[in-house]
Design an enzyme around this catalytic site. Structure first.
Site, PDB file in Angstrom:
ATOM      1  N   HIS B 216       0.816  -1.215   0.000  1.00 41.60           N
ATOM      2  CA  HIS B 216       0.000   0.000   0.000  1.00 41.60           C
ATOM      3  C   HIS B 216       0.847   1.260   0.000  1.00 41.60           C
ATOM      4  O   HIS B 216       0.325   2.356  -0.175  1.00 41.60           O
ATOM      5  CB  HIS B 216      -0.994  -0.031   1.172  1.00 41.60           C
ATOM      6  CG  HIS B 216      -2.164  -0.928   0.876  1.00 41.60           C
ATOM      7  ND1 HIS B 216      -3.448  -0.643   1.255  1.00 41.60           N
ATOM      8  CD2 HIS B 216      -2.242  -2.099   0.201  1.00 41.60           C
ATOM      9  CE1 HIS B 216      -4.263  -1.601   0.840  1.00 41.60           C
ATOM     10  NE2 HIS B 216      -3.551  -2.501   0.204  1.00 41.60           N
ATOM     11  N   SER B 220      -0.104  -1.071  -6.258  1.00 38.56           N
ATOM     12  CA  SER B 220      -0.021  -2.302  -7.028  1.00 38.56           C
ATOM     13  C   SER B 220       0.637  -2.068  -8.376  1.00 38.56           C
ATOM     14  O   SER B 220       0.499  -1.003  -8.972  1.00 38.56           O
ATOM     15  CB  SER B 220      -1.422  -2.868  -7.264  1.00 38.56           C
ATOM     16  OG  SER B 220      -2.022  -3.223  -6.053  1.00 38.56           O
ATOM     17  N   LYS B 244     -14.416  -7.958  -8.149  1.00 38.82           N
ATOM     18  CA  LYS B 244     -13.622  -8.838  -9.012  1.00 38.82           C
ATOM     19  C   LYS B 244     -12.983  -9.963  -8.190  1.00 38.82           C
ATOM     20  O   LYS B 244     -12.950 -11.117  -8.626  1.00 38.82           O
ATOM     21  CB  LYS B 244     -12.539  -8.020  -9.726  1.00 38.82           C
ATOM     22  CG  LYS B 244     -11.804  -8.828 -10.778  1.00 38.82           C
ATOM     23  CD  LYS B 244     -11.136  -7.944 -11.819  1.00 38.82           C
ATOM     24  CE  LYS B 244     -10.475  -8.790 -12.881  1.00 38.82           C
ATOM     25  NZ  LYS B 244     -10.310  -8.099 -14.146  1.00 38.82           N
ATOM     26  N   ASP B 245     -12.494  -9.613  -6.988  1.00 41.23           N
ATOM     27  CA  ASP B 245     -11.924 -10.645  -6.108  1.00 41.23           C
ATOM     28  C   ASP B 245     -12.995 -11.663  -5.706  1.00 41.23           C
ATOM     29  O   ASP B 245     -12.703 -12.852  -5.569  1.00 41.23           O
ATOM     30  CB  ASP B 245     -11.326 -10.002  -4.852  1.00 41.23           C
ATOM     31  CG  ASP B 245      -9.947  -9.399  -5.122  1.00 41.23           C
ATOM     32  OD1 ASP B 245      -9.354  -9.739  -6.168  1.00 41.23           O
ATOM     33  OD2 ASP B 245      -9.470  -8.612  -4.293  1.00 41.23           O
ATOM     34  N   GLU B 288       5.276 -34.120  -0.409  1.00 38.09           N
ATOM     35  CA  GLU B 288       4.046 -33.585  -0.966  1.00 38.09           C
ATOM     36  C   GLU B 288       4.344 -32.912  -2.306  1.00 38.09           C
ATOM     37  O   GLU B 288       5.462 -32.450  -2.535  1.00 38.09           O
ATOM     38  CB  GLU B 288       3.443 -32.552  -0.010  1.00 38.09           C
ATOM     39  CG  GLU B 288       2.904 -33.155   1.242  1.00 38.09           C
ATOM     40  CD  GLU B 288       1.642 -33.948   0.975  1.00 38.09           C
ATOM     41  OE1 GLU B 288       0.557 -33.427   1.178  1.00 38.09           O
ATOM     42  OE2 GLU B 288       1.761 -35.113   0.546  1.00 38.09           O
TER      43      GLU B 288
END
Lengths: 191, 428
Positions: B216, B220, B244-245, B288
């Site tokens: 922040h 971005s 959108k998220d 894994e």
């Protein structure tokens, strides 16, 4: 051409955003409720996992053989992690319990409602004081039994009679009765 | 009064709290009106998805911990009890076990996004490095969590991974004994792994907070990789990117649910349904899936110390990525050669993952070595050189004007015609 198109889009955005608040409110409400229902559905398995598991529930009934208990004696069994008092009452104790006038009781209940018919000498109660959860004394004949011949709680001095009914505070209620049934003449199943 | 915040919220309760502790103002600033580049594609969902994954892992983990017993004689049975007796215990465990896989898928895509669009470049170097720290902590947490069910794979995974440290000269053996709290993986090891497995997610949460603070401050990155020039280039985070998220979260939960309900053991190893036995190693031991690429790098070196060093270096190199990549252009869209190379890099990573799950013999050894070589060649040689050699495509003027206009014959820039902006917007 493109100018007009973008102008139309811009005015459409304005219309949706400002002039039509009910539609936006509707969308917010629907989205919000869907999220609330979804999160609730996801949270329930977490919460329910803290309830008694199947192996804990499987321990929730026990069988007790009463035959070895002599008249006047009592034993303690464990059911769901709690002490259960099983007392073979003498004829004198049964008579006292039945003869007590209900208006002398803090939590009025007749002795007949606290035992199984025909099996009046057997008293089966949850051995936990209804005040704050201590285990009252009185199962051993050497224990103090209070003024009413039943049980005496060492924590705050509550006294119970030979029917397990509270006779002296601060406890507010009689000793609890577990669900049980006779499965033989001297055998019971608790739970 | 001095020091009190002048709150603009109208609700009196909110205003009263906000005046004394302006968290509502902060949330509004950082997640409400926060100016966010308006050209995000769906790759920018994966930060939010990683956050959701972390929350799901902590929530299910806390409730699993209420029913788990960290003792070698009881651990395996307590997990079986969770599966059979505890209400929804099977669901908690399958969500937690597959949640780890979902978390890694999301984080791998998130890292790829950062690499493809150059999100690690100035001024976001620290942001990227914090992300690598989170990735390392996730690996440690996942590894220790896998040990807890105390099956055969748990036990032998713990043995093999802790033994990596025995490669360190002189003090290696002492370090391994210290890690174990004994002379083999045993009850003290299980106890400390449980304690750390519970602790680390909260440390991850702390670093995630720092990651977001750094984000922040810099703002971005975006698919064009160019800086925000004006308010016209941005949208408020809410409602545009919360919406959108949310779409991304729905798809993520759908995939997650499909795995949990239809193939919960797809990524599990049958050997881990056998209680740990310190005297018998399973015939085919693999970690894994999310560790396989690094496991392949470890095995591609026929030298104990060399393999361990190379494996740790393969991740450590990421810390230096912001300086290894010398190109000033962020987004691959304008880097014709890098755009090809990053796909080769992804391919080498996938090959390593494939090889890591195969027995170390024949063609797999060769493939593993080639892919390992490319991994290091890519970061240590190609990226530094490429920045000097590659001729980037012309960058757009701004996010709002993403189409580069061919310079007019007369030369000089001049503003673009209005129509130029409408075209790409219709496409997106």
């Amino acid at each position: 051409m493109a100018d007009t198109a973008s102008a139309t889009v811009r005015s459409a955005i304005t219309t949706v955003g400002v002039a039509d608040p009910t539609k936006r409110d509707m969308l917010k409400l629907v989205t919000g409720s869907a999220v609330a229902i979804g999160v609730g559905a996801l949270a329930w398995p977490l919460v329910d996992s803290m309830n008694p598991a199947k192996d804990v529930l499987a321990l929730s009934s026990i069988e007790v053989d009463l035959a070895p208990i002599q008249e006047g004696q009592a034993i303690t069994a464990v059911w769901r992690g709690k002490p259960i008092f099983l007392r073979n009452r003498t004829a004198q104790e049964v008579k006292e319990a039945e003869g007590t006038p209900l208006n002398q009781l803090i939590d009025p209940q007749s002795d007949a409602d606290r035992v199984k018919p025909g099996k009046e000498k057997w008293l089966v109660v949850i051995g936990i004081c209804t005040h704050l959860g201590c285990v009252p004394l009185g199962n051993k004949t050497s224990d103090p039994r209070g003024d009413f011949g039943g049980w005496f709680c060492p924590c705050h001095g509550s006294q119970y009679d030979t029917s397990g009914r509270v006779r002296h505070g601060p406890a507010p209620a009689n000793l609890g009765l577990p669900p049980y049934a006779f499965i033989g003449d001297t055998k019971i199943k608790i739970g | 009064m001095a020091g009190l915040h002048k709150s603009e919220f109208e609700n009196p309760v909110v205003n009263w709290i906000d005046t004394r502790m302006p968290i509502f103002t902060m949330m509004q600033k950082e997640y409400g009106s926060f100016p966010t580049p308006k050209n995000f594609n769906y790759f920018w969902n994966f930060g939010a998805l990683a956050m959701i994954s972390l929350a799901i892992m902590i929530a299910t983990g806390v409730f699993l911990a209420m029913n788990y017993t960290a003792h070698t004689t009881l651990a395996f049975d307590s997990v079986e009890r969770i599966m059979r007796d505890v209400n929804y215990g099977w669901l908690l465990r399958y969500v937690h076990a597959n949640g780890a896989s979902m978390f890694f898928i999301v984080v791998y895509i998130h890292i790829f996004r950062a690499m493809y669009y150059g999100s690690y470049k100035a001024p976001r170097e620290l942001l990227f490095m914090l992300g690598v720290v989170i990735f390392l902590m996730m690996m440690a947490t996942a590894f220790m969590g896998y040990v807890l069910p105390w099956g055969q794979m748990s036990y032998w995974g713990a043995t093999v991974i802790t033994n990596l440290f025995s490669a360190i000269p002189v003090v290696g053996e002492s370090i391994v004994t210290w890690l174990w709290g004994g002379f083999s993986v045993d009850n003290p090891t299980l106890n400390r792994f449980y304690s750390l497995h519970y602790l680390m997610p909260f440390m991850i949460t702390g670093v995630v907070f720092l990651h977001i603070v750094a984000l922040h401050i810099t703002g971005s990155n975006n698919p064009l990789g160019i800086d925000v020039k004006s308010p016209q280039d941005t949208l408020p985070f809410h409602p545009y990117y919360t919406a959108k998220d949310s779409i991304g979260i729905c798809v993520y939960l759908l995939v997650f649910a499909c795995i949990v309900f239809f193939a919960p053991n797809w990524l599990n190893h049958p050997d881990n349904s056998i209680p740990a036995n310190p005297l018998v190693t399973p015939a085919h031991i693999v970690p894994e899936w999310y560790f396989l690429p690094f496991y392949a790098i470890l095995r591609s070196v026929p030298n104990k110390l060399g393999g361990v060093i190379l494996m740790f270096s393969s991740i450590a190199v990421l810390f230096f990525l912001p300086w290894l990549d010398t190109s000033p252009v962020r987004s691959s869209r304008f880097r014709p050669i890098y755009k090809q190379l990053i796909l080769v890099m992804v391919a080498s990573f996938l090959v390593l993952g494939y090889v890591g799950g195969k027995p170390p013999e024949g063609i797999y050894v060769v493939l593993g070595r080639v892919a390992t070589a490319y991994w290091f060649l890519h970061f240590l040689v190609l990226l530094p050189i490429l920045g000097k050699l590659e001729k980037p495509l012309p960058l757009p003027e701004s996010i709002s004007r993403p189409v580069v206009r061919r310079p007019p014959p007369g030369g000089g820039g001049g503003p673009l015609p209005q129509g130029a902006t409408a075209k790409p917007m219709e496409k997106s």
